[in-house]
Design a protein around this motif. Structure first.
Motif, short mmCIF file in Angstrom:
data_model
loop_
_atom_site.label_atom_id
_atom_site.label_comp_id
_atom_site.label_asym_id
_atom_site.label_seq_id
_atom_site.Cartn_x
_atom_site.Cartn_y
_atom_site.Cartn_z
N THR A 195 -9.77 16.04 3.81
CA THR A 195 -8.57 15.20 3.84
C THR A 195 -7.49 15.87 4.68
N HIS A 233 -5.80 4.49 3.21
CA HIS A 233 -6.14 5.42 2.12
C HIS A 233 -7.43 6.20 2.38
N TYR A 245 0.25 11.13 -0.62
CA TYR A 245 0.07 9.70 -0.35
C TYR A 245 -0.35 8.97 -1.63
N ASN A 293 -2.02 11.66 -3.96
CA ASN A 293 -3.00 12.59 -3.41
C ASN A 293 -2.32 13.54 -2.43
N PRO A 314 -9.58 0.81 -4.17
CA PRO A 314 -8.60 1.89 -4.39
C PRO A 314 -8.37 2.20 -5.86
N TYR A 338 -7.89 10.08 2.56
CA TYR A 338 -7.58 10.80 1.31
C TYR A 338 -8.72 10.76 0.31
N LEU A 339 -9.79 10.00 0.60
CA LEU A 339 -10.86 9.86 -0.38
C LEU A 339 -11.70 11.11 -0.54
N TRP A 378 -3.88 16.53 -6.31
CA TRP A 378 -3.02 15.40 -6.63
C TRP A 378 -1.97 15.86 -7.65
N VAL A 425 -2.66 6.66 -3.03
CA VAL A 425 -3.92 5.97 -2.75
C VAL A 425 -4.01 4.66 -3.55
N THR A 426 -3.54 4.68 -4.80
CA THR A 426 -3.68 3.52 -5.68
C THR A 426 -2.32 3.07 -6.19
N ARG A 462 0.81 -1.21 0.00
CA ARG A 462 0.00 0.00 0.00
C ARG A 462 0.85 1.27 0.00
#
Length: 765
Positions: A625, A611, A665, A675, A553, A614-615, A722, A667-668, A338
């Motif tokens: 966030t 994560h 970070y 992000n 994610p 951060y969404l 991002w 996220v994916t 991750r």
């Protein structure tokens, strides 16, 4: 004359001021801490349930790791002195027990009352206060040095112990081995720098004249006379997974002929270099300690087990040439994919390439060409759910790493997902459960009272149908992207379609991912907090439905659509952080011991949650966030013994802290974008392997100024929450203007949303 004296006094005064300032500046230069001095190995050694961290002494990603062996930090006694720890939280393979006197009945390992313990990443000191013995230790990559000072003693004895193996004295040194799991052996070569006067063994508590011991709790006693040692016993040793001769070579190469201080200084320099890849300015001293301690944790795993160009692989039980590339293992991928792997892509891309190459070698060495899921020193333990190594392979490749075979990587990952069972904690081939998944696009859940009949399913871990369905959808998205890179069009479309399988278990009535039975009906009644037994494993895995609600994610945009749009998505996110436990903490943690660090139903202490804060960036509220991240960091990651909220997993969680304190970070993993969050320092500088640097400036930074007011990237206005990996690789400056009130318009426009998976073509739905 009066004028001259006045002028002289003035010059004397100026001289004294300059000298004083110089002394002050020199003093500051002397006491200014080096980066490694910010590391606090005790941070997080205690938690309200699990044992999050151990105070580990090691060099970055090195084979030899030790920490004081005790049940946890609050344990009052040390269990001997460690020589090597073979896994992230295992016990010592060999122990050493210094004694001033020998009793009639001897234990192979002694328990010590202790005081004045001091641990750095590269050294250890402790005073065994009942025994009046001072211990000093310095570590290298595959070897180390001990200095034992016996106060007020005529003789000194050192008991060496192998839990399950053999030890023997050849007149010069002790050599031996210990059998650990999966027929793996770890070897040791121990060289006292003064020859002992006498050597004996311990058998059933009795000292017997002999020079070798074998079996369970094999133990040798080395006896030194004080007139020879002058109260001090110096011991060098090396370890190996190949043989004792290699352990000896490792010792001679790394610590032979060196003083304890020389080994310490070398270790300190190595750590300063590793930590210096990120420089932070501003923030509090505690902020820096949390940051650099977290970064130090990110170098604990995986470990390089190449020894002079060879390594022992537990994946096939053979010794291999490494062909000039280090071989790494002990990587708990379910946790590390991750953020841990993505952080290494930034800081140590060459090392990350070797790690990914090691994944491929492991796959080739095992009976079946399947990507590992939980590679350890003793082989792949196949723990947890899903096969997320594919995400690290894709992430590395998409971020420019090329020094591994992408074709082999794709085949190993595809085989692991298509040929191996998806059942958690299992290395068995695909069976009935997998056939169902391939036909229906989800893992079926068992109804209350329905017995498990499928042999691939682990009796304790259960099916974890939602965790596996969601995790496999993400893995298949990663496969689709690898296939795309390899121009395998048919495979790309097949796996992209499967990447949407999370839709098959989404309950539009509740907006949760909800377990379904084999007939396609949702299990009812159902409690998203508490159902699923221990660890919610019957449906989820270690976390409940509130955490797995967000486990898509690769396609947050589609999750927003499933939930009816941005407004409801934000509502559900807010509810996650505010929903009460619904029962006493005692009852909650009795069933969900990994789901700690709670803010509502959000769990800061387990990787599937990392994560989630951060969404908000995806739904037009980046300010939330920023707010969540700063509160979570301040609440749960602190410079104290309870400064980590749950199982840290050897870097899996600490990487979240490093990224989040920097202000961004991934996220994916597999999507080369980051992000933006809220940095905790004035300036963060990443020194990149290509010779460039990427800097984040937080203008008007302060503990209360957590919100981004505006941003520029390399001088151009930046309104996206991002940025891409290419931006970092090219070097430059991201400048964030901070304030104490949210700018709710910044980054909120739908066109500024971070990217998600490509949509399905109409014919593929």
């Amino acid at each position: 004359m009066i004028v001259f004296l006045s002028s002289l006094r003035r010059w004397i005064l100026i001289y004294l001021i300059l000298v004083t300032c110089s002394c002050i500046n020199n003093k500051e230069a002397v006491i200014k801490p080096e980066l490694v001095d910010y590391v606090n190995p005790y941070m997080g050694n205690i938690s309200h349930l699990l044992v999050p961290t151990f105070p580990t002494i090691h060099l970055p990603n090195s084979m030899l790791r030790v920490y004081p062996e005790r049940a946890d930090y609050t344990q009052d006694l040390l269990y001997g002195l460690p020589l090597i720890t073979t896994s992230h939280r295992g016990s010592s393979a060999f122990n050493m027990s210094p004694l001033k006197t020998l009793s009639d009945t001897l234990n192979p390992v002694s328990h010590y009352s202790y005081d004045r313990e001091k641990i750095t990443p590269y050294s250890y000191q402790v005073y065994l206060d009942d025994a009046n013995i001072l211990v000093d230790y310095a570590v290298s990559h595959q070897s180390a040095k001990y200095r034992l000072t016996f106060e007020e003693s005529e003789d000194a004895h050192v008991v060496l112990h192998s839990k399950n193996g053999a030890l023997s004295w050849d007149g010069t040194a002790v050599s031996g081995y210990q059998l650990i799991e999966n027929d793996t052996e770890v070897y040791v070569y121990i060289k006292p720098l003064v020859t002992p006067e006498h050597v004996s063994v311990i058998k059933e508590g009795i000292k017997i004249d002999d020079t070798s011991a074998e079996g369970h709790h094999a133990a040798l006693v080395l006896t030194f006379h004080d007139e020879v040692i002058d109260h001090i016993v110096d011991i060098d040793y090396g370890v190996s997974f190949i043989n004792t001769d290699q352990a000896k070579r490792n010792m001679l190469r790394e610590v032979g002929g060196k003083t304890l201080m020389e080994v310490k200084n070398t270790g300190k320099s190595i750590w300063n270099q590793a930590l210096g890849k990120i420089r932070v300015e501003g923030g509090s001293e505690d902020d820096k300690t949390v940051f650099y301690t977290s970064l130090y944790r990110c170098y604990e795993r995986p470990v390089n087990i190449s020894e002079d160009g060879r390594y022992y692989s537990a994946f096939d039980g053979r010794v291999h040439d490494d062909n000039g590339r280090a071989f790494y293992t002990d990587d708990w991928i379910w946790d590390s994919y991750r953020a841990h792997h993505p952080l290494r892509v930034l800081l140590n891309p060459d090392k990350e390439e070797d790690i990914l190459n090691s994944f491929i070698l492991m796959s080739e060495q095992m009976d079946r060409f399947w990507l590992p899921t939980f590679p350890e020193i003793t082989g792949d333990s196949r723990r947890m759910n899903s096969n997320h190594g594919v995400a690290s392979l894709l992430d590395g490749y998409r971020k420019g790493l090329r020094n591994f075979d992408l074709n082999k990587a794709y085949l190993a990952a595809k085989n692991a997902i298509m040929e191996k069972t998806l059942a958690p904690w299992s290395g068995m081939p695909a069976g009935e459960l997998d056939d169902f998944y391939k036909e229906h696009g989800y893992i079926p859940a068992l109804s209350e009272g329905e017995a498990e009949t499928i042999p691939e399913v682990h009796p304790f871990e259960s099916r974890q149908p939602i965790a596996v369905t969601l995790g496999t959808a993400y893995d298949e998205w990663c496969l689709s992207q690898l296939a795309k890179e390899l121009k395998l069009d048919s495979a790309y479309h097949y796996f992209l379609k499967n990447a949407y399988n999370y839709r098959n278990v989404f309950n539009a009535t509740t907006d949760f991912f909800h377990p379904k039975d084999k007939y396609g009906k949702f299990i009812e009644p159902f409690d998203y907090v508490f159902d699923g037994g221990m660890g919610a494993r019957k449906f989820y895995g270690e976390n409940n439905g509130w955490v797995y609600r967000w486990d898509v994610p690769h396609n947050v945009a589609d999750l927003i659509e499933l939930m009816g749009g941005r407004e409801n998505f934000i509502h559900n996110l807010n509810q996650t952080f505010s929903e009460p436990l619904g029962m006493s903490k005692y009852s909650f943690y009795a069933k969900l011991p990994d789901h700690t660090g709670n803010v509502g139903q959000f769990s800061m202490a387990n990787e599937p949650s990392l994560h989630i804060p951060y969404l908000y960036n995806y739904a037009g509220q980046p300010w939330k966030t920023q707010k969540r991240i700063r509160r979570l960091l301040k609440t749960w990651f602190r410079n104290d013994l309870m400064g980590v909220p749950g199982d840290e997993d050897g870097g899996g969680m600490s990487a979240f802290v490093v990224f989040s304190q920097m202000g961004f970070y991934p996220v994916t993993p597999g999507m080369p974008v980051y992000n933006i969050g809220s940095p905790t320092f004035d300036t963060i500088t990443l020194e990149l392997s290509n010779g460039k640097s990427f800097k984040i400036n937080a203008k008007n930074y302060g503990p209360e100024n957590i919100y981004i007011q505006s941003a520029t990237l390399n001088g151009e206005v930046w309104n996206k929450p991002w940025f891409s990996h290419e931006v970092i690789e090219a070097g430059g400056v991201l400048e964030l203007e901070m304030g104490d009130r949210a700018n709710k318009a910044w980054g909120a426009a739908p066109e500024h949303m971070p990217p998600s998976a490509e949509p399905l073509e109409p014919t593929m739905k």
